[in-house]
Scaffold this motif. Structure first.
Motif, PDB file in Angstrom:
ATOM      1  N   ARG A 148     -10.678  -1.067   2.329  1.00 34.45           N
ATOM      2  CA  ARG A 148     -10.953  -1.096   0.894  1.00 34.45           C
ATOM      3  C   ARG A 148     -12.449  -1.234   0.690  1.00 34.45           C
ATOM      4  NH1 ARG A 148      -8.482  -2.023  -3.949  1.00 34.45           N
ATOM      5  NH2 ARG A 148      -6.504  -2.829  -3.206  1.00 34.45           N
ATOM      6  N   LEU A 162      -9.302   2.941  -1.531  1.00 39.10           N
ATOM      7  CA  LEU A 162      -8.654   2.728  -0.243  1.00 39.10           C
ATOM      8  C   LEU A 162      -8.832   3.959   0.644  1.00 39.10           C
ATOM      9  CD1 LEU A 162      -5.303   1.087  -1.353  1.00 39.10           C
ATOM     10  CD2 LEU A 162      -7.242  -0.048  -0.313  1.00 39.10           C
ATOM     11  N   VAL A 211       0.861  -1.182   0.000  1.00 39.22           N
ATOM     12  CA  VAL A 211       0.000   0.000   0.000  1.00 39.22           C
ATOM     13  C   VAL A 211       0.892   1.225   0.000  1.00 39.22           C
ATOM     14  CG1 VAL A 211      -1.779   1.289   1.237  1.00 39.22           C
ATOM     15  CG2 VAL A 211      -1.818  -1.205   1.242  1.00 39.22           C
TER      16      VAL A 211
END
Lengths: 69, 131
Positions: free
Chosen positions: B89, B96, A17
């Motif tokens: 999510r 996100l 991420v």
């Protein structure tokens, strides 16, 4: 975009991420076979390196349901 | 998928609070969790807005008039101050969102989410034990 954390996809693969340093946008991508394994593991360990990790574990051991509820 | 103008709006609001958190809702309504059904007040006990369910850690995608679908917690990140941040999510639009962890969140679920990558590594971790 800076690497923020790792997560696990539904198929078991790690995903990275990223967060944009400018606008804060989050993006997730699969890891690649040639990614630096040590850097990935360091990223995965960051939440565990927090000093309050032991406090959370203590709270769980005292309350088996895992929270105040 | 998500347009750039709304991302810029998110950035302005995020800079006011915490760089990592992009949830820019100004008013937190009472809501029921889309995953476990728990009814929750919009304000957390510590005075801040509640963004996710403390029982199951799921959330609803409602900031900036988003799709309203359920959001699944996928990862734990560490903010600049060392506080844990939950990455969600959206099940609908796949976007996100990050939101700060609260003291009354389910600690067991938080721990499971935090250690999950190490429990399912893509490569053997044996070599790291010798470092």
């Amino acid at each position: 975009m800076a690497p923020l954390t790792v997560g696990v996809r539904d198929n078991g693969e790690w995903m990275l991420v990223h967060q944009c340093r400018g606008c804060g946008t989050l993006r997730a991508n699969r890891i690649a076979g040639d990614d630096n394994a040590l850097a990935l593991v360091r990223l995965a360990l960051r939440p565990l390196a927090d000093g309050r990790f032991a406090e959370r574990a203590r709270r769980i051991s005292e309350q088996p349901d895992g929270g105040d509820r | 998928m998500s347009d750039n103008t709304t991302d810029a709006t998110h950035a302005n609001n995020a800079a006011q609070t915490d760089h990592i958190v992009r949830n820019n809702r100004t008013a937190y309504d009472d809501f029921s969790c889309p995953h476990c059904g728990l009814n929750l007040p919009g304000t957390a006990p510590d005075g801040g807005g509640r963004t996710h369910c403390p029982n199951c850690l799921h959330a609803r995608h409602v900031d900036a008039a988003r799709c309203g679908r359920s959001m699944t917690p996928i990862s734990i990140a560490v903010a600049s101050g060392g506080d844990w941040t939950l990455i969600h999510r959206c099940a609908g639009c796949r976007e996100l969102v990050a939101s700060r962890v609260r003291d009354d969140d389910n600690q067991l679920l938080l721990m499971r989410t935090a250690v999950r990558p190490l429990a399912q590594p893509p490569f053997p971790l044996d070599a790291f034990g010798d470092l």
